[in-house]
Design an enzyme around this catalytic site. Structure first.
Site, mmCIF file in Angstrom:
data_model
loop_
_atom_site.group_PDB
_atom_site.id
_atom_site.type_symbol
_atom_site.label_atom_id
_atom_site.label_comp_id
_atom_site.label_asym_id
_atom_site.label_seq_id
_atom_site.Cartn_x
_atom_site.Cartn_y
_atom_site.Cartn_z
ATOM 1 N N GLN A 163 0.794 -1.069 -0.331
ATOM 2 C CA GLN A 163 -0.267 0.360 -0.187
ATOM 3 C C GLN A 163 0.886 1.356 -0.096
ATOM 4 O O GLN A 163 1.830 1.458 1.116
ATOM 5 C CB GLN A 163 -0.936 -0.032 1.031
ATOM 6 C CG GLN A 163 -2.372 -1.532 1.124
ATOM 7 C CD GLN A 163 -2.940 -0.862 0.500
ATOM 8 O OE1 GLN A 163 -2.672 -0.423 -0.599
ATOM 9 N NE2 GLN A 163 -4.016 -2.072 -0.057
ATOM 10 N N TYR A 178 -7.166 -12.304 -2.482
ATOM 11 C CA TYR A 178 -6.134 -11.263 -2.474
ATOM 12 C C TYR A 178 -5.452 -10.750 -1.004
ATOM 13 O O TYR A 178 -5.628 -9.331 -0.870
ATOM 14 C CB TYR A 178 -6.606 -9.989 -3.665
ATOM 15 C CG TYR A 178 -7.448 -9.990 -4.480
ATOM 16 C CD1 TYR A 178 -7.115 -10.195 -6.452
ATOM 17 C CD2 TYR A 178 -9.430 -10.573 -4.601
ATOM 18 C CE1 TYR A 178 -8.193 -10.756 -7.110
ATOM 19 C CE2 TYR A 178 -10.405 -10.851 -5.659
ATOM 20 C CZ TYR A 178 -9.688 -10.799 -6.658
ATOM 21 O OH TYR A 178 -10.146 -10.883 -7.499
ATOM 22 N N ASN A 212 -1.569 -8.511 4.810
ATOM 23 C CA ASN A 212 -1.607 -6.766 5.415
ATOM 24 C C ASN A 212 -3.210 -6.522 6.343
ATOM 25 O O ASN A 212 -2.728 -6.218 6.974
ATOM 26 C CB ASN A 212 -2.205 -5.336 4.503
ATOM 27 C CG ASN A 212 -2.266 -4.093 4.904
ATOM 28 O OD1 ASN A 212 -1.100 -3.760 4.562
ATOM 29 N ND2 ASN A 212 -3.319 -3.402 3.854
ATOM 30 N N GLU A 232 -3.428 -15.900 -2.165
ATOM 31 C CA GLU A 232 -2.802 -14.663 -2.664
ATOM 32 C C GLU A 232 -1.853 -15.633 -4.376
ATOM 33 O O GLU A 232 -1.608 -16.993 -3.649
ATOM 34 C CB GLU A 232 -1.687 -14.140 -2.007
ATOM 35 C CG GLU A 232 -1.241 -13.089 -2.885
ATOM 36 C CD GLU A 232 -1.480 -12.362 -3.450
ATOM 37 O OE1 GLU A 232 -1.168 -11.996 -4.610
ATOM 38 O OE2 GLU A 232 -2.284 -11.267 -3.236
ATOM 39 N N ASP A 255 -9.982 -7.707 -1.369
ATOM 40 C CA ASP A 255 -9.500 -6.541 -2.114
ATOM 41 C C ASP A 255 -8.894 -6.689 -3.830
ATOM 42 O O ASP A 255 -8.089 -6.738 -3.424
ATOM 43 C CB ASP A 255 -8.673 -6.326 -1.591
ATOM 44 C CG ASP A 255 -6.678 -4.682 -1.884
ATOM 45 O OD1 ASP A 255 -7.973 -3.683 -2.180
ATOM 46 O OD2 ASP A 255 -6.781 -4.428 -0.653
ATOM 47 N N CYS A 313 -10.046 -0.063 -5.602
ATOM 48 C CA CYS A 313 -8.952 0.494 -6.073
ATOM 49 C C CYS A 313 -9.756 1.401 -7.829
ATOM 50 O O CYS A 313 -9.925 2.434 -7.483
ATOM 51 C CB CYS A 313 -7.754 0.457 -6.230
ATOM 52 S SG CYS A 313 -7.531 -0.882 -7.429
ATOM 53 N N GLU A 353 -10.101 5.139 -2.998
ATOM 54 C CA GLU A 353 -10.083 3.924 -2.447
ATOM 55 C C GLU A 353 -11.113 3.575 -1.694
ATOM 56 O O GLU A 353 -11.897 5.383 -0.838
ATOM 57 C CB GLU A 353 -9.000 3.737 -1.725
ATOM 58 C CG GLU A 353 -8.549 2.274 -1.014
ATOM 59 C CD GLU A 353 -8.302 1.347 -2.438
ATOM 60 O OE1 GLU A 353 -6.951 0.570 -1.745
ATOM 61 O OE2 GLU A 353 -7.549 2.766 -3.124
#
Length: 365
Positions: free
Chosen positions: A189, A217, A222, A238, A298, A323, A357
């Site tokens: 990020q 994802y 994070n 992921e 995400d 996003c 975002e």
């Protein structure tokens, strides 16, 4: 040179974004947006610059996105103070060593709130032992000046790490510090202060949750690492190998014992859950032992594909960080047939741009 930011306009521009996003989400019955502002300057933890060689001199340049015109950059108030300090310190040192600046065409910077930094030097030439010796000396000079820095050299089919290809970041979520390994050339990020606010909002949304969490994802973990305390177990997917490796390190470093990462894309996991395909990567993982009532997504700018949207609809609660508001709204056309938006948020990751975002917390109707 384009060093100035319209800082005096920041609040106005953020209000404008709120109005745009409110209008986009209004067809879906979204509640009042919670808005999370960014610092008005020195908010970006990553920066990339082309290097322009000119009559024996060279300097950082960027290109105007609209006109494609080149402009010189000596300071960059968007980037962290640490990156700015390195920019002004690094170039004079590079200019003393021909082997370090010859055919250098780009410099990438990755900084952290924990005051660590990676500098990646990109070349149109083969990097040899002479380059490596000069780069080692450069690193010693920078360390003597107080920088906690890693130097990486890149060329075609070459990558030379003088020590390591990562830095360890500390992010604080509701007063609790978490360690996150960030790998050079992998996604992180970009706005660390806003990222901390995103993590806190996600933790608040999922507080007192029942059952388990599925995350698609997950990157370097994070969100999943900060969210793990709100759930019995967390299963996360992921596809990028460096991110999976960093996530595994982060799980251990933060003493998280209820989080498992699978190296799969969201689309592959959807196929596995729907019985379309079987995957060796799922051997030994008992998907039936998970009682996932909550799903967290995400996705990239393209949003969720239609099959994954249908999968997501199976869960009682959906946490969706986006996003791209346009693809989010496209997905909401389906998701809001079965779910309602309980909370919505705007995170200003990229001040002075049109980028928004967005976070939405959906509950089954």
């Amino acid at each position: 040179m384009q060093d100035l930011l319209p800082i005096e306009q920041y609040d106005y521009l953020l209000v404008e974004k709120k109005q745009k996003l409110t209008a986009l989400l209004s067809p879906f019955g979204a509640p009042e947006l919670t808005v999370f502002a960014s610092p008005a300057k020195h908010y970006r933890m990553r920066a990339e610059f082309r290097i322009w060689h000119d009559k024996g001199d060279f300097y950082h340049v960027m290109f105007d996105q609209k006109t494609r015109q080149r402009y010189r950059v000596d300071s960059f108030p968007i980037a962290s103070q640490l990156i700015n300090q390195m920019m002004s310190t690094l170039l004079p040192l590079l200019k003393k060593e021909n082997v370090l600046y010859h055919r250098l065409f780009q410099i990438d910077y990755l900084s952290t709130l924990s005051n660590k930094l990676i500098v990646s030097l990109l070349y149109h030439k083969e990097l040899n032992e002479q380059w490596e010796q000069a780069a080692q000396q450069l690193k010693k000079q920078l360390q003597a000046l107080g920088f906690d820095v890693q130097i990486i050299g890149r060329a075609s089919k070459q990558k030379i790490c003088l020590e390591q290809e990562f830095v360890d970041e500390i992010l604080t979520v509701h007063g609790q510090p978490y360690l996150y390994r960030q790998v050079e050339n992998s996604f992180t990020q970009p706005n660390a202060i806003v990222n901390q606010k995103m993590l806190e909002w996600a933790v608040d949304c999922t507080r007192n949750s029942q059952g388990d969490l599925l995350e698609l994802y997950c990157g370097n973990g994070n969100f999943s690492i900060a969210l793990a305390k709100n759930f019995r177990k967390v299963l996360a997917t992921e596809i990028a190998k460096p991110s999976v490796s960093a996530a595994q390190f982060n799980i251990a470093a933060n003493n998280i014992d209820n989080l498992q990462i699978i190296r799969m894309s969201a689309e592959e996991f959807t196929q596995a859950m729907n019985g379309v395909r079987t995957f060796n990567r799922l051997k030994g993982i008992d998907l039936m032992s998970y009682q996932c009532d909550t799903i967290f997504v995400d996705p990239p700018r393209a949003g969720l594909d239609q099959a994954t949207v249908k999968l997501v609809q199976n869960y009682q609660r959906i946490l969706y960080i986006s996003c791209n508001p346009q693809t989010l709204c496209h997905n909401l056309q389906t998701l809001c047939q079965t779910h309602r938006i309980e909370k919505a948020a705007l995170f200003d990751q990229f001040p002075y741009t049109d980028h928004m975002e967005t976070g939405v917390w959906l509950i089954r109707k």
